[in-house]
Enzyme design. Structure first.
Site, mmCIF file in Angstrom:
data_model
loop_
_atom_site.group_PDB
_atom_site.id
_atom_site.type_symbol
_atom_site.label_atom_id
_atom_site.label_comp_id
_atom_site.label_asym_id
_atom_site.label_seq_id
_atom_site.Cartn_x
_atom_site.Cartn_y
_atom_site.Cartn_z
ATOM 1 N N GLY A 158 7.513 7.274 0.009
ATOM 2 C CA GLY A 158 6.307 6.605 -0.470
ATOM 3 C C GLY A 158 6.665 5.549 -1.490
ATOM 4 O O GLY A 158 7.828 5.363 -1.846
ATOM 5 N N SER A 159 5.644 4.835 -1.969
ATOM 6 C CA SER A 159 5.862 3.771 -2.944
ATOM 7 C C SER A 159 4.620 3.601 -3.806
ATOM 8 O O SER A 159 3.569 4.194 -3.544
ATOM 9 C CB SER A 159 6.193 2.453 -2.237
ATOM 10 O OG SER A 159 5.121 2.039 -1.409
ATOM 11 N N GLY A 160 4.732 2.775 -4.847
ATOM 12 C CA GLY A 160 3.589 2.443 -5.685
ATOM 13 C C GLY A 160 3.072 3.572 -6.549
ATOM 14 O O GLY A 160 1.922 3.541 -6.983
ATOM 15 N N SER A 161 3.893 4.596 -6.801
ATOM 16 C CA SER A 161 3.515 5.767 -7.597
ATOM 17 C C SER A 161 2.412 6.597 -6.951
ATOM 18 O O SER A 161 1.785 7.430 -7.612
ATOM 19 C CB SER A 161 3.074 5.352 -9.018
ATOM 20 O OG SER A 161 4.149 4.775 -9.725
ATOM 21 N N GLY A 163 0.743 9.522 -5.316
ATOM 22 C CA GLY A 163 1.032 10.942 -5.224
ATOM 23 C C GLY A 163 2.006 11.457 -6.267
ATOM 24 O O GLY A 163 2.410 12.622 -6.215
ATOM 25 N N ARG A 283 14.467 -3.526 -1.846
ATOM 26 C CA ARG A 283 13.608 -4.699 -1.652
ATOM 27 C C ARG A 283 13.448 -5.430 -2.977
ATOM 28 O O ARG A 283 13.817 -4.930 -4.037
ATOM 29 C CB ARG A 283 12.226 -4.261 -1.170
ATOM 30 C CG ARG A 283 11.575 -3.256 -2.115
ATOM 31 C CD ARG A 283 10.147 -2.938 -1.762
ATOM 32 N NE ARG A 283 9.613 -1.836 -2.514
ATOM 33 C CZ ARG A 283 9.178 -1.903 -3.782
ATOM 34 N NH1 ARG A 283 9.229 -3.048 -4.437
ATOM 35 N NH2 ARG A 283 8.694 -0.828 -4.387
#
Length: 411
Positions: A158-161, A163, A283
């Site tokens: 996942g990404s973007g914090s 969860g 990235r």
């Protein structure tokens, strides 16, 4: 006819628009392939070509890129994460198929899995928090007991914090485990939870290109239990020794993970034992980091990345040394956004580079504890850190909003 520059998916945070603009400046014809091109409003504003394709299907992307290669020729292929970062591995596979410069898909895939990434870094001796992998509530409980509370629970992919949460006691651990495994969190693969020691200290982000650390930012987060980035500052106020140690650790990460091509960004904490790696992302960092680096050092990482993608040499030399900082506008309650104003006044402050609102009045605000909570951001730059911080605060003070709480069930 200009050669096509293919972008797999887009990005509404600012980087997507800048990639399209950079490609055009380099004489390329940007084409976005997306499951839903309409979600990227900058494509219409830029009159940039977009094609509906199932971007989760590599074979479908190969067919579409083959068609475009016959029509235009393809200069290069890049892309953006949507829900998780598997898109970067897809980009690598496409580049390999069409014999174009690009990232190693195997390296990207093992990096996108946070547990696999941690295993590889641990074997290489990179300092990290203690960690365990869990697939069910009992395993989470055992892992937390082994590490010792408080711990951080996060999806292994996942990404973007999204969860991610600090669990300070057993009740919070049970609550967040239930959230992650009980159907509220959307998994794109089998549920796997990373249980992680709660390391503490100042937060830093290292941006790399090829095998070079281009810049190190200081980051400030909102108070736990969530991990929402509130402010970024370039350059980070580091001693010469701290800078060198962060660079050395960052290079160790790239080498261990096989990320020597293109951009990457590395999140670290400076703890009692020095720099500790929290995460390596295969990235370019999300907005506004590339913009801050350009303001602070005169290095346009997005343009230089596009050059790499099309096989040209990139120029990573710093042109100047200024201070740049950004502040995210974050709500303190749920409810309906009645108004958000002061943008034009804040933008008029000398030294302010950008004021951007992400939401319109009457928008329902439901905080999620991740990047989706942002109402907007402000960016400022000047020759000195003290002046930049003063300009940023002056602009922030001019922004006002009000949120009416949602009616309760008894109202």
């Amino acid at each position: 006819m200009a050669r096509a520059f293919i972008l797999i998916e887009g990005n509404s945070g600012g980087n997507g628009l800048r990639y399209v603009q950079a490609a055009k400046r380099l004489g390329l014809h940007p084409i976005t392939l997306s499951n839903d091109p309409a979600q990227y409003d900058y494509l219409a504003a830029e009159r940039s070509e977009a094609i509906h394709v199932d971007t989760d299907n590599v074979d479908a992307l190969i067919r579409e890129c083959s068609r475009l290669r016959a029509a235009y020729g393809i200069a290069g292929i890049s892309g953006f994460a949507r829900v998780d970062e598997s898109c970067y591995a897809t980009v690598g596979k496409l580049c390999r198929h069409f014999n174009l410069p690009g990232p190693n898909p195997e390296s990207v895939e093992q990096c996108c899995d946070k547990f696999t990434q941690r295993q590889i870094l641990a074997e290489a001796g990179v300092p990290m928090p203690a960690f365990r992998l869990a697939a069910n509530a009992k395993a989470v409980e055992c892992a937390a007991a082994e590490i010792g509370l408080p711990v951080i629970l996060k999806p292994a992919v996942g990404s973007g914090s999204v969860g991610v949460r600090l669990c300070r006691n057993v009740d919070e651990l049970d609550e967040h485990t239930t959230y992650l495994l009980g159907g509220k969190h959307i998994w794109r693969s089998s549920p796997r939870i990373l249980v992680e020691e709660f390391a503490q200290g100042p937060f830093y982000c290292a941006s790399t290109m090829e095998n070079y650390v281009i810049a190190i930012a200081a980051a400030e987060l909102c108070p736990p239990p969530h991990f929402v980035f509130r402010e970024f500052t370039h350059p980070a106020p580091l001693t010469e020794d701290q800078y060198k140690r962060i660079v050395d650790v960052s290079m160790s990460c790239l080498q261990a993970l096989g990320l020597g091509w293109g951009p990457a960004n590395i999140d670290l904490l400076w703890t009692k034992r020095g720099p500790v790696v929290i995460e390596v992302n295969p990235r370019l960092a999300g907005a506004p980091d590339p913009q801050l680096i350009q303001l602070a050092y005169g290095v346009d990482l997005i343009t230089e990345h596009v050059k790499l993608v099309i096989g040209d040499k990139c120029d990573l030399r710093k042109k100047h040394s200024h201070a740049a900082a950004s502040r995210s506008l974050i709500p303190d309650r749920d409810g309906t956004l009645d108004r958000i104003e002061g943008g034009s006044q804040a933008a008029a402050v000398s030294g302010v580079a950008e004021v951007k609102f992400y939401v319109e009045p009457k928008t329902p605000i439901v905080r999620k504890g991740d990047y989706r909570d942002f109402l907007g951001r402000i960016i400022a730059a000047s020759p000195s850190l003290a002046q930049t911080e003063a300009v940023l605060q002056q602009a922030v003070d001019l922004i006002h909003w009000s949120i009416t709480p949602f009616p309760t069930s008894g109202e």
